[in-house]
Design an enzyme around this catalytic site. Structure first.
Site, short mmCIF file in Angstrom:
data_model
loop_
_atom_site.label_atom_id
_atom_site.label_comp_id
_atom_site.label_asym_id
_atom_site.label_seq_id
_atom_site.Cartn_x
_atom_site.Cartn_y
_atom_site.Cartn_z
N SER A 20 0.70 -1.14 0.11
CA SER A 20 0.10 0.06 0.07
C SER A 20 0.81 1.28 0.17
O SER A 20 0.15 2.39 -0.14
CB SER A 20 -0.94 -0.05 1.27
OG SER A 20 -2.02 -0.91 1.06
N LYS A 29 0.25 3.83 -2.75
CA LYS A 29 -0.99 5.00 -2.40
C LYS A 29 -0.26 6.25 -2.39
O LYS A 29 -0.96 7.43 -2.64
CB LYS A 29 -1.82 4.68 -1.45
CG LYS A 29 -2.57 3.33 -1.61
CD LYS A 29 -3.65 3.06 -0.16
CE LYS A 29 -4.47 1.89 -0.67
NZ LYS A 29 -4.31 0.75 0.21
N SER A 65 -5.66 4.22 4.29
CA SER A 65 -5.15 3.24 3.29
C SER A 65 -6.39 2.34 2.64
O SER A 65 -5.93 1.21 2.30
CB SER A 65 -4.00 2.31 3.86
OG SER A 65 -3.45 1.70 2.97
#
Length: 327
Positions: free
Chosen positions: A100, A103, A157
């Site tokens: 993640s 992102k 997230s």
């Protein structure tokens, strides 16, 4: 540069010789060619700053006194933004799965190309995630501001927020991934390739710790990003298709912001971005400042578990920032 100037002057000399009947570049009365050279070529042709003039750069591992390299990690780095110096690096140019931390680039594109006040309608693809995958609680047909989606993306997230943003800005996951790769390359992140906006595992989706530094560094130049990662929580407002409005609270995913791990003394950790998959391990990238408000970016990737992740991060920040502040 002088060589280029002489070559250019010689070319001009040939032209002027043909049309003016003379050229004396090596002595005597200045010719028309020499006067032309003095006016147009006797100067620097490049006026802008070099690409990496304000970046931290290292092409090898850099040891740090007081910090012992943890061989269990995939990579780690500490970057002194004020002095444009790599304080520590370990395998920062090796290609890795980012989870993640992907992102970060999704956020960068949102900040660069999006209008935070825009109203986004959540599509069905944004809610197709498994029960154990991180989501912000979006439902198909919800309307939500792009800013709220950004907060859900960065702070909590949310994979659903990532897809909703990608489809809105890029038209599709594939279209947004093309934007991600183009912008990553423009930032110098040339060892990166994205196929989605969230970082769920794909063999063709990879980056490096150094490329993540480049992307995160670009985000921190926008005060809105710093404001978001510094939040204790954010209340997202979602409007359902039937007009019902609901509020969902999103909190940071990093353990420092959650209060689960104590930050090193005299270091202000604003926040950052986490990422965890089986293949990527546990990852975190942070923006911090010392007591003189000097900024730093720190990265730990591929820790076997969260305890090791934050233990290593604390040790890295303590050795690097305290050591630099004492200089």
């Amino acid at each position: 540069m002088k060589c280029i100037n002489r070559i250019a002057a010689a070319a001009v000399c040939v032209v002027l010789t043909l049309f003016s009947g003379g050229c004396s570049t090596f002595g005597g009365t200045p010719s028309a060619a020499e006067k032309y050279e003095q006016q147009y070529y006797n100067k620097s042709l490049y006026q802008d700053k070099l690409f990496a003039s304000d970046l931290c750069v290292a092409d090898t591992d850099v040891p740090l006194e007081g910090y012992m390299t943890d061989e269990s990690l995939h990579a780690a780095g500490l970057f002194d933004l004020k002095n444009e110096k790599v304080l520590y690096s370990d395998k920062i140019h090796e290609k890795l799965f980012p989870a993640s931390t992907t992102k970060i680039m999704t956020a960068y594109l949102t900040l660069k190309y999006g209008n935070p006040d825009d109203i986004v309608t959540v599509g069905s693809d944004a809610v197709q995630f498994s029960y154990d995958e991180q989501v912000c609680g979006l439902q198909a047909g919800d309307t939500v501001t792009l800013y709220d989606l950004l907060c859900g993306l960065v702070l909590y997230s949310g994979n659903d927020s990532a897809v909703a943003i990608a489809e809105y800005l890029g038209g599709s996951i594939e279209g947004f991934a093309e934007m991600m790769n183009k912008e990553a390359n423009a930032l110098g992140a040339t060892n990166t390739h994205f196929v989605n906006p969230h970082g769920l595992q794909d063999d063709n989706h990879y980056t490096t710790a150094y490329d993540l530094y480049l992307m995160f560094n670009a985000c921190t130049k926008d005060q809105r990003f710093l404001d978001i990662i510094s939040m204790d929580s954010y209340a997202g407002t979602l409007k359902s298709t039937d007009g019902t409005v609901r509020t969902v609270e999103w909190t940071p995913t990093n353990y420092y912001s959650q209060g689960l791990v104590k930050a090193p003394s005299d270091i202000n950790i604003f926040g950052g971005k986490t990422g965890t998959t089986d293949e990527a391990g546990s990852c975190v990238i942070l923006y911090s400042q010392d007591m003189e408000n000097n900024p730093y970016i720190s990265i730990v990737m591929g820790a076997p578990d969260k305890d090791i992740l934050y233990s290593d991060m604390t040790s890295l920040l303590t050795a690097g920032i305290h050591g630099t502040s004492a200089d």
